[in-house]
Design a protein around this motif. Structure first.
Motif, short mmCIF file in Angstrom:
data_model
loop_
_atom_site.label_atom_id
_atom_site.label_comp_id
_atom_site.label_asym_id
_atom_site.label_seq_id
_atom_site.Cartn_x
_atom_site.Cartn_y
_atom_site.Cartn_z
N SER A 68 12.08 41.02 95.92
CA SER A 68 12.19 41.62 94.29
C SER A 68 11.42 40.50 93.62
CB SER A 68 13.63 41.74 93.94
OG SER A 68 13.53 41.92 92.60
N PRO A 69 10.48 40.62 92.49
CA PRO A 69 10.21 41.83 92.05
C PRO A 69 8.98 42.27 92.83
CG PRO A 69 9.76 40.29 90.30
CD PRO A 69 10.33 39.45 91.61
N LYS A 70 8.20 41.35 93.44
CA LYS A 70 7.17 41.57 94.08
C LYS A 70 7.14 42.54 95.28
CE LYS A 70 5.26 37.21 92.45
NZ LYS A 70 4.38 35.79 93.05
N SER A 71 7.36 43.88 94.91
CA SER A 71 7.55 44.97 96.17
C SER A 71 7.06 46.15 95.26
CB SER A 71 8.76 44.95 96.58
OG SER A 71 9.74 45.56 95.85
N TYR A 72 6.89 47.21 96.12
CA TYR A 72 6.36 48.52 95.59
C TYR A 72 7.61 48.95 94.51
CZ TYR A 72 5.28 53.35 95.71
OH TYR A 72 4.91 54.80 95.13
N THR A 73 8.78 49.15 95.05
CA THR A 73 9.83 49.53 94.04
C THR A 73 10.38 48.45 93.24
OG1 THR A 73 11.57 48.71 95.67
CG2 THR A 73 10.64 50.91 95.94
N GLY A 74 9.88 47.06 93.14
CA GLY A 74 10.40 46.02 92.35
C GLY A 74 11.63 45.55 92.84
N GLU A 75 12.42 46.04 94.09
CA GLU A 75 13.50 45.39 94.75
C GLU A 75 13.06 44.81 96.02
OE1 GLU A 75 16.31 49.41 93.36
OE2 GLU A 75 15.24 49.30 95.54
N ASP A 76 13.99 44.32 96.61
CA ASP A 76 14.01 43.79 97.92
C ASP A 76 13.50 45.01 98.94
OD1 ASP A 76 14.51 41.20 96.93
OD2 ASP A 76 16.45 40.92 98.25
N MET A 77 12.51 44.56 99.61
CA MET A 77 12.13 45.94 100.66
C MET A 77 12.07 45.31 101.95
SD MET A 77 9.57 48.38 98.64
CE MET A 77 9.61 49.38 100.13
N LYS A 111 10.23 56.81 92.51
CA LYS A 111 11.18 56.67 91.19
C LYS A 111 11.74 55.42 90.84
CE LYS A 111 14.93 59.45 89.27
NZ LYS A 111 15.82 60.50 89.67
N ARG A 112 12.00 54.71 91.83
CA ARG A 112 12.64 53.19 91.51
C ARG A 112 11.58 52.43 90.95
NH1 ARG A 112 17.40 51.51 95.64
NH2 ARG A 112 18.72 53.39 95.30
N ALA A 113 10.26 52.68 91.50
CA ALA A 113 9.18 51.80 91.01
C ALA A 113 8.95 51.95 89.57
CB ALA A 113 7.83 52.09 92.02
N PHE A 114 9.25 53.29 89.21
CA PHE A 114 8.89 53.68 87.90
C PHE A 114 9.97 53.16 86.98
CE2 PHE A 114 10.47 56.87 84.71
CZ PHE A 114 9.44 56.62 83.64
N LEU A 115 11.15 53.21 87.35
CA LEU A 115 12.18 52.85 86.65
C LEU A 115 12.34 51.18 86.49
CD1 LEU A 115 14.97 55.42 87.89
CD2 LEU A 115 13.99 55.21 85.78
N ASN A 116 11.88 50.71 87.55
CA ASN A 116 11.91 49.21 87.50
C ASN A 116 10.60 48.47 86.80
OD1 ASN A 116 14.56 48.79 88.83
ND2 ASN A 116 13.47 49.08 90.75
N GLY A 117 9.84 49.68 86.18
CA GLY A 117 8.67 49.14 85.43
C GLY A 117 7.35 48.74 86.25
#
Length: 441
Positions: A68-77, A111-117
């Motif tokens: 995070s934040p350098k992922s598709y969702t903006g979270e740890d992936m 959806k998480r990618a959207f919500l995380n900007g």
């Protein structure tokens, strides 16, 4: 979004590899718990490891970590590439869930990618369009949306509207002053330019529909002129029954195929003539309805027969509909009065390449040369709201209404732009959009 989600990112089928993805704050801890010796993780680097659950080997896998934040969702992936056996995928999902992850809902990663900007709503919607693109133009359109093409246009319009609203609201502080005629005309000119841009966007909605759903090509004509034979030839398979007896086709038959880079739905129809047979008459009625809905009509006559012997008359078409005149059964000869039609024979293959090329040219002609992307129905509805607000704003200035009333109309337009890009989207709207996605995307 505090919990960690997991899902397969590839279809449940036997293949060389399958991918499972996990996103959320516990992703790294969960994957570490399934390794005998966790590595020193470096983001975006691949690790070949053996995955275990309670001392039992699950599979040899390749792991990648996205911090995070350098992922598709903006979270740890974490992404797990394993052997493409659905049983192995199920075991990995089960192990991750027993360590605290939950199975993702359809579209939840995006959806998480959207919500995380990480992306806006138009870019999120483009993801499903990329997955389902039925041709190169549809793919190009979806990729243009994913890169922010629509967002850039709308956000630029939004900035222009904010400037106009600011200018109008400056008059509210000085109620004794009216909007000067020169200033009013300047604002109308700016709003009119915005109106043109929005109209251009709206005009792309119908093109977006045919890119996703495909063009409809209807084969029409009298009985026994070769419609079903041409239907099978275009599909390159035997779908319709072919018979020398008139009236064999008594209903519309539809099938999808690809012509050039376009997804098309070809409709074979009942031969149209006067009939006392109830079933055939109903088929003819449906044939006429199909013609009304076709984007492209291929009107067939029998090449060796004189036009005077053909009872079929093509009804007047809509301006946007196109027609190709075909003389089929050209291997049996061509009547002089049919010479201007495209001569086709499914027996010898004569004219088939030329017909497909003509279809491709006509379908390409539906799109303007500068076409880059089309908007979907949700976006079109919101843009219609913006257009309504712009028109009311122009009318308000011309009718010398109070600045605060004009400003209120334009602010309604700003809210509608927010609906498109996702500034002001309710949870219900988001759920409706993302539930169309597959699990794992």
């Amino acid at each position: 979004m505090q919990n960690t989600i997991v899902a397969p990112a590839t279809p449940p089928a036997i293949s060389a590899i399958a991918i499972v993805r996990m996103s959320g704050p516990e992703s790294l801890w969960i994957i570490n718990s399934l390794l005998k010796k966790p590595p020193y993780w470096e983001p975006q680097r691949l690790y070949y490891k053996k995955l275990f659950f309670e001392e039992e080997l699950i599979d040899d896998v390749v792991l990648s970590y996205w911090k995070s934040p350098k992922s598709y969702t903006g979270e740890d992936m974490v992404e797990i590439s394993c052997h493409g056996n659905p049983f192995i995928v199920e075991k990995i999902l089960e192990a991750c869930q027993k360590r605290g992850a939950r199975l993702a809902a359809p579209g939840e990663f995006t959806k998480r990618a959207f919500l995380n900007g990480k992306i806006d709503l138009t870019q999120a919607e483009s993801v499903i369009d990329i997955i389902h693109a039925g041709g190169s133009l549809a793919l190009k359109s979806a990729q243009a949306l994913q890169s922010g093409g629509l967002s850039r246009v709308l956000l630029a319009i939004r900035e222009e509207l904010i400037d106009i609203v600011s200018e109008l609201e400056a008059y509210i502080d000085f109620p004794e002053e009216d909007i000067q005629p020169r200033v009013g005309e300047q604002i109308i000119a700016k709003l009119s330019e915005i109106e043109k841009k929005l109209q251009n966007l709206l005009s792309s909605a119908s093109l977006s529909r045919v890119l996703k759903e495909g063009f409809t090509i209807v084969l029409a004509g009298s009985p026994n002129v070769g419609k079903s034979s041409l239907f099978n030839a275009l599909l390159k398979e035997n779908r319709a029954i072919v018979s020398p007896h008139p009236g064999t086709t008594r209903d519309t038959i539809e099938a999808e195929c690809r012509i050039s880079s376009f997804l098309v739905k070809i409709v074979d129809t009942a031969g149209q003539r006067q009939s006392v047979d109830e079933i055939e008459a109903e088929g003819i009625r449906r044939a006429k309805e199909a013609v009304k809905k076709g984007d492209l009509i291929i009107h067939l006559v029998s090449a060796p027969d004189p036009p005077s012997s053909d009872p079929f008359v093509l009804d007047e078409l809509l301006p946007e509909q196109r027609v190709i005149l075909v003389a089929s059964k050209a291997d049996l000869g061509i009547h002089p009065l049919n010479q201007e039609r495209l001569a086709v024979s499914v027996v010898t293959g004569r004219g088939m390449e030329e017909l497909e090329e003509k279809i491709k040219d006509i379908l390409t002609g539906f799109f303007p040369r500068d076409f880059s992307y089309g908007i979907n129905s949700r976006q079109a509805v919101a843009i219609e709201k913006v257009l309504t607000a712009i028109k009311r704003g122009i009318m308000g200035i011309r009718e010398k209404r109070l600045p605060e009333l004009i400003s209120s109309e334009l602010r309604y337009g700003l809210e509608a732009i927010g609906e498109v890009v996702g500034f002001t989207s309710s949870e219900d709207i988001l759920d409706k959009i993302f539930q169309k996605f597959c699990i794992g995307k």
